[in-house]
Motif scaffolding. Structure first.
Motif, PDB file in Angstrom:
ATOM      1  N   ARG A 226       0.833  -1.214   0.000  1.00 62.51           N
ATOM      2  CA  ARG A 226       0.000   0.000   0.000  1.00 62.51           C
ATOM      3  C   ARG A 226       0.866   1.262   0.000  1.00 62.51           C
ATOM      4  O   ARG A 226       0.580   2.220  -0.713  1.00 62.51           O
ATOM      5  N   ALA A 227       1.925   1.261   0.787  1.00 64.26           N
ATOM      6  CA  ALA A 227       2.808   2.437   0.841  1.00 64.26           C
ATOM      7  C   ALA A 227       3.545   2.624  -0.483  1.00 64.26           C
ATOM      8  O   ALA A 227       3.779   3.756  -0.907  1.00 64.26           O
ATOM      9  N   PHE A 228       3.894   1.517  -1.157  1.00 59.48           N
ATOM     10  CA  PHE A 228       4.621   1.620  -2.423  1.00 59.48           C
ATOM     11  C   PHE A 228       3.752   2.222  -3.526  1.00 59.48           C
ATOM     12  O   PHE A 228       4.294   2.697  -4.533  1.00 59.48           O
ATOM     13  N   LEU A 229       2.460   2.283  -3.349  1.00 62.28           N
ATOM     14  CA  LEU A 229       1.595   2.905  -4.356  1.00 62.28           C
ATOM     15  C   LEU A 229       2.035   4.348  -4.625  1.00 62.28           C
ATOM     16  O   LEU A 229       1.857   4.853  -5.723  1.00 62.28           O
ATOM     17  N   LYS A 230       2.633   4.989  -3.624  1.00 66.24           N
ATOM     18  CA  LYS A 230       3.134   6.355  -3.797  1.00 66.24           C
ATOM     19  C   LYS A 230       4.347   6.391  -4.720  1.00 66.24           C
ATOM     20  O   LYS A 230       4.692   7.437  -5.257  1.00 66.24           O
ATOM     21  N   CYS A 231       5.016   5.267  -4.886  1.00 67.87           N
ATOM     22  CA  CYS A 231       6.276   5.191  -5.636  1.00 67.87           C
ATOM     23  C   CYS A 231       6.110   4.626  -7.047  1.00 67.87           C
ATOM     24  O   CYS A 231       6.944   4.872  -7.914  1.00 67.87           O
ATOM     25  N   ARG A 232       5.055   3.863  -7.252  1.00 72.48           N
ATOM     26  CA  ARG A 232       4.979   3.103  -8.499  1.00 72.48           C
ATOM     27  C   ARG A 232       4.684   3.942  -9.740  1.00 72.48           C
ATOM     28  O   ARG A 232       4.849   3.450 -10.844  1.00 72.48           O
ATOM     29  N   ALA A 233       4.299   5.189  -9.579  1.00 70.48           N
ATOM     30  CA  ALA A 233       4.130   6.047 -10.751  1.00 70.48           C
ATOM     31  C   ALA A 233       5.484   6.320 -11.411  1.00 70.48           C
ATOM     32  O   ALA A 233       5.553   6.573 -12.605  1.00 70.48           O
TER      33      ALA A 233
END
Length: 152
Positions: free
Chosen positions: A50-57
């Protein structure tokens, strides 16, 4: 297909898949400890996802995946920083920094602009230490370098 027949099929499917889904969910949320900054932090893969969603863009994780705005992170814990083939890094991220460690990544994710001044990553950072631990565990698992004791 009639409504009654469809309901029976759905119930049967749920009954067959429930144990599989339950075991998958418990493995993904199972906590482990991660050594970061001289302490053991509790972390789990689902919170990391869930936190990595901020990074995956900006970042991809898998072997052979393309670079986006940021580099692909496959084997980031094995190879020197700034060394992914085909990506143009800012001068602040150099191979002589060595490979990423839990500690160096924790410092970087807290405030990228302060940790490595002059890097081009336009991300404010993750101020919560627990969230950074979750991301570290998730990155280790999904970039080919699992944290010992934290596999699902």
């Amino acid at each position: 297909m009639t409504g009654a027949r469809l309901r029976r099929l759905l119930v049967l499917g749920h009954w067959l898949l429930a144990p599989v889904l339950a075991s998958t969910a418990s493995a993904a949320t199972e906590a482990c400890t991660v050594p970061v900054a001289g302490e053991e932090r509790s972390a789990n893969l689902e919170s990391g996802r869930r936190a990595f969603l901020k990074c995956r863009a900006c970042h991809t994780l898998g072997e052979g995946e393309r670079h986006l705005v940021g580099p692909n992170l496959w084997h980031m814990f094995r190879r020197p920083a700034g060394s992914a083939a085909g990506f143009s890094y800012s001068p602040a991220i150099r191979p002589d920094l060595g490979p990423w460690t839990n500690d160096s990544l924790d410092r970087f994710l807290a405030q990228p602009s302060k940790a490595l001044p002059g890097n081009r990553m336009v991300f404010a950072g993750l101020s919560n230490p627990a969230e950074r631990a979750h991301v570290i565990v998730y990155l280790r698992q999904h970039t080919g370098d699992p944290q010992p004791g934290c596999q699902p």
